[in-house]
Design an enzyme around this catalytic site. Structure first.
Site, mmCIF file in Angstrom:
data_model
loop_
_atom_site.group_PDB
_atom_site.id
_atom_site.type_symbol
_atom_site.label_atom_id
_atom_site.label_comp_id
_atom_site.label_asym_id
_atom_site.label_seq_id
_atom_site.Cartn_x
_atom_site.Cartn_y
_atom_site.Cartn_z
ATOM 1 N N HIS A 69 0.840 -1.205 0.000
ATOM 2 C CA HIS A 69 0.000 0.000 0.000
ATOM 3 C C HIS A 69 0.880 1.263 0.000
ATOM 4 O O HIS A 69 0.614 2.211 -0.733
ATOM 5 C CB HIS A 69 -0.874 0.058 1.273
ATOM 6 C CG HIS A 69 -1.899 -1.032 1.399
ATOM 7 N ND1 HIS A 69 -1.988 -1.832 2.509
ATOM 8 C CD2 HIS A 69 -2.895 -1.433 0.565
ATOM 9 C CE1 HIS A 69 -3.009 -2.679 2.362
ATOM 10 N NE2 HIS A 69 -3.567 -2.469 1.189
ATOM 11 N N LYS A 80 -15.709 -8.194 5.638
ATOM 12 C CA LYS A 80 -14.394 -8.843 5.601
ATOM 13 C C LYS A 80 -13.932 -9.257 6.994
ATOM 14 O O LYS A 80 -12.871 -9.864 7.138
ATOM 15 C CB LYS A 80 -13.359 -7.909 4.962
ATOM 16 C CG LYS A 80 -13.303 -7.990 3.449
ATOM 17 C CD LYS A 80 -11.992 -7.407 2.931
ATOM 18 C CE LYS A 80 -11.786 -7.643 1.447
ATOM 19 N NZ LYS A 80 -10.537 -7.036 0.952
ATOM 20 N N ARG A 132 -1.868 -6.224 -8.321
ATOM 21 C CA ARG A 132 -0.800 -7.137 -7.934
ATOM 22 C C ARG A 132 -0.596 -8.184 -9.012
ATOM 23 O O ARG A 132 0.388 -8.192 -9.709
ATOM 24 C CB ARG A 132 -1.139 -7.835 -6.616
ATOM 25 C CG ARG A 132 -0.811 -6.995 -5.426
ATOM 26 C CD ARG A 132 -1.430 -7.542 -4.186
ATOM 27 N NE ARG A 132 -2.870 -7.365 -4.235
ATOM 28 C CZ ARG A 132 -3.645 -7.436 -3.181
ATOM 29 N NH1 ARG A 132 -3.142 -7.723 -2.017
ATOM 30 N NH2 ARG A 132 -4.941 -7.251 -3.295
ATOM 31 N N SER A 165 -2.403 -8.085 2.702
ATOM 32 C CA SER A 165 -2.740 -7.978 4.138
ATOM 33 C C SER A 165 -3.151 -9.337 4.704
ATOM 34 O O SER A 165 -2.773 -9.708 5.814
ATOM 35 C CB SER A 165 -3.890 -6.996 4.354
ATOM 36 O OG SER A 165 -3.541 -5.716 3.909
HETATM 37 P P1 ADP Z 1 -9.611 -3.904 -0.787
HETATM 38 O O1 ADP Z 1 -10.499 -4.563 0.243
HETATM 39 O O2 ADP Z 1 -10.229 -2.698 -1.418
HETATM 40 O O3 ADP Z 1 -9.007 -4.848 -1.793
HETATM 41 P P2 ADP Z 1 -6.926 -3.650 0.302
HETATM 42 O O4 ADP Z 1 -6.502 -2.891 1.514
HETATM 43 O O5 ADP Z 1 -6.686 -5.116 0.299
HETATM 44 O O6 ADP Z 1 -8.437 -3.293 0.094
HETATM 45 O O7 ADP Z 1 -6.215 -3.052 -0.995
HETATM 46 C C1 ADP Z 1 -6.395 -1.708 -1.371
HETATM 47 C C2 ADP Z 1 -5.805 -1.493 -2.750
HETATM 48 O O8 ADP Z 1 -4.398 -1.685 -2.706
HETATM 49 C C3 ADP Z 1 -6.298 -2.470 -3.815
HETATM 50 O O9 ADP Z 1 -6.372 -1.776 -5.055
HETATM 51 C C4 ADP Z 1 -5.226 -3.522 -3.865
HETATM 52 O O10 ADP Z 1 -5.177 -4.183 -5.121
HETATM 53 C C5 ADP Z 1 -3.990 -2.662 -3.643
HETATM 54 N N1 ADP Z 1 -2.864 -3.421 -3.095
HETATM 55 C C6 ADP Z 1 -2.810 -4.086 -1.929
HETATM 56 N N2 ADP Z 1 -1.604 -4.680 -1.764
HETATM 57 C C7 ADP Z 1 -0.870 -4.366 -2.869
HETATM 58 C C8 ADP Z 1 0.446 -4.686 -3.330
HETATM 59 N N3 ADP Z 1 1.266 -5.464 -2.622
HETATM 60 N N4 ADP Z 1 0.844 -4.191 -4.530
HETATM 61 C C9 ADP Z 1 0.008 -3.428 -5.267
HETATM 62 N N5 ADP Z 1 -1.253 -3.094 -4.902
HETATM 63 C C10 ADP Z 1 -1.696 -3.559 -3.720
#
Ligand code: ADP
Length: 166
Positions: free
Chosen positions: A19, A43, A97, A135
């Site tokens: 992030h 979630k 990702r 995460s």
């Molecule tokens: P959500 O529930 O919206 O997926 P997340 O906190 O898991 O929330 O992710 C928020 C955003 O950050 C999403 O667009 C996700 O694809 C991106 N993201 C999370 N981890 C990574 C990473 N390691 N590399 C690139 N983008 C990421």
């Protein structure tokens, strides 16, 4: 000239270096950034909304200072496009990702474009070192007592370890 206000929405349960890398790239594209922390009860988050907001805010102070871009951290529960409109955002930032993210994100953009075609979604990729970080997996590793220090900022690692301390 119209200011570019970006919105980076996510669950941030917890904030990872993936992030952080996306946010550091996003501030190069926008004049102002809103990081939207989704309440996301479905979630079943490990961290409370307040904890998630606090962790993001802590990290944003550093990035805002280094980039000169104003960054606001705001929780939200409503429809993403309504939240974006309410925040006056004209760009939504998402991270990509792997191919596995693509299908879901592709559908979301299609639906969001029908809801409001004036707000563009921009996809960014993290540095190769951070691309595999999720995460969900970080929580799993922490729960099983593994070392998570290369996946999350130090202050997040401390909190995560605390959550699973016996
Ligand atoms: P959500 O529930 O919206 O997926 P997340 O906190 O898991 O929330 O992710 C928020 C955003 O950050 C999403 O667009 C996700 O694809 C991106 N993201 C999370 N981890 C990574 C990473 N390691 N590399 C690139 N983008 C990421």
């Amino acid at each position: 000239m119209v200011k570019r206000r970006g919105l980076y929405p996510g669950t941030f349960d917890p904030l990872t270096l993936g992030h952080v890398d996306i946010i550091e790239r996003a501030v190069k594209l926008v004049d102002e950034l809103v990081v939207g922390v989704a309440i996301n009860r479905d979630k079943g988050p490990l961290f409370t909304l307040d904890e998630r907001v606090e962790m993001v805010e802590f990290e944003m102070k550093r990035i805002a200072k280094a980039s000169g871009v104003s960054i606001k951290v705001t929780p939200f529960e409503n429809l993403l496009m309504h939240f974006a409109e309410g925040q006056g955002a004209n760009i939504i930032i998402r991270g990509l990702r792997a191919v596995s993210d693509f299908e879901y994100e592709f559908q979301m953009v299609g639906m969001n474009q029908s809801l409001n075609d004036d707000i563009e979604t921009v996809f960014l990729m993290a540095d190769a070192r951070y691309q595999s970080i999720a995460s969900r997996l970080v929580k799993e590793i922490a729960r099983l007592d593994g070392n998570i220090t290369s996946f999350v900022p130090d202050h997040v690692a401390t909190r995560l370890t605390g959550k699973f301390a016996k």
